[in-house]
Design a protein around this motif. Structure first.
Motif, PDB file in Angstrom:
ATOM      1  N   ASN A 128       0.777  -1.183  -0.074  1.00  0.00           N
ATOM      2  CA  ASN A 128      -0.054  -0.043   0.061  1.00  0.00           C
ATOM      3  C   ASN A 128       1.022   1.095   0.005  1.00  0.00           C
ATOM      4  N   VAL A 158      -4.634   1.626  -1.737  1.00  0.00           N
ATOM      5  CA  VAL A 158      -4.731   0.360  -1.259  1.00  0.00           C
ATOM      6  C   VAL A 158      -4.560  -0.759  -2.528  1.00  0.00           C
ATOM      7  N   CYS A 167       4.151  -2.860  -5.756  1.00  0.00           N
ATOM      8  CA  CYS A 167       3.448  -1.715  -5.714  1.00  0.00           C
ATOM      9  C   CYS A 167       3.979  -0.515  -6.285  1.00  0.00           C
TER      10      CYS A 167
END
Length: 184
Positions: A128, A158, A167
């Motif tokens: 995240n 998220v 990510c």
């Protein structure tokens, strides 16, 4: 409801790129955005109902969704905080609004940040990404004539990514202006 252009960009370009980069065999393992949480801490405005309403209205204009007002769970005398006193506002964006907000943040608002050199590449360890803005005036929807107080906000992306590397790769593919990685 029809997908936004940014959502189509994810489905056509980003998914394939991430699958090749990380070698995902299952398409459900490819990182995707699940929600964006935008929050403002309004403890300073908690005593002034009108100022609190201005901040909530700004957050509503920025996100396109009515925010929930968060209240204190208990009294803390050192902070002059009373139970059930309004201390913040929060919005959780999903679906089309989420992609529209992300597009607006990346392409319109981030370049308006003073002395902007890119966002940090650090995630939370679970895939995240969180960032903070010191001022809501970087969003073009905010009417500067009606603004009473400059207010910062926290924005959390998220994702379903399992690692920080996935990510960061996802965010870079989506166009997030992250700082360049330093080479040793």
């Amino acid at each position: 409801m029809e997908d936004s252009q940014f959502q189509k960009h994810y489905k056509t370009t980003v998914k394939d790129s991430l699958q090749k980069k990380f070698g995902f065999k299952n398409k459900h393992n490819i990182p995707k955005l699940t929600k964006i949480i935008v929050s403002m801490g309004l403890a300073v405005a908690s005593n002034d109902k009108q100022l609190l309403q201005y901040c909530v209205d700004d957050l509503e204009v920025i996100t396109g969704q009515k925010p929930s007002i968060t209240k204190a769970k208990q009294s803390i005398s050192n902070f002059k905080l009373r139970e059930e006193q309004a201390i913040g506002a929060i919005v959780t964006l999903r679906g089309r609004r989420m992609y529209d907000f992300m597009y607006k943040l990346i392409h319109i608002s981030a370049p308006r940040i003073p002395d902007f050199r890119g966002l940090k590449r650090k995630c939370d360890g679970r895939g995240n990404y969180s960032m903070g803005l010191k001022d809501q005036t970087v969003f073009p929807e905010v009417n500067l004539d009606k603004m009473k107080k400059s207010q910062g906000m926290n924005i959390t992306f998220v994702t379903t990514a399992n690692t920080d590397e996935e990510c960061v790769a996802f965010l870079e593919e989506m166009g997030m202006p992250l700082k360049k990685q330093k080479e040793n």
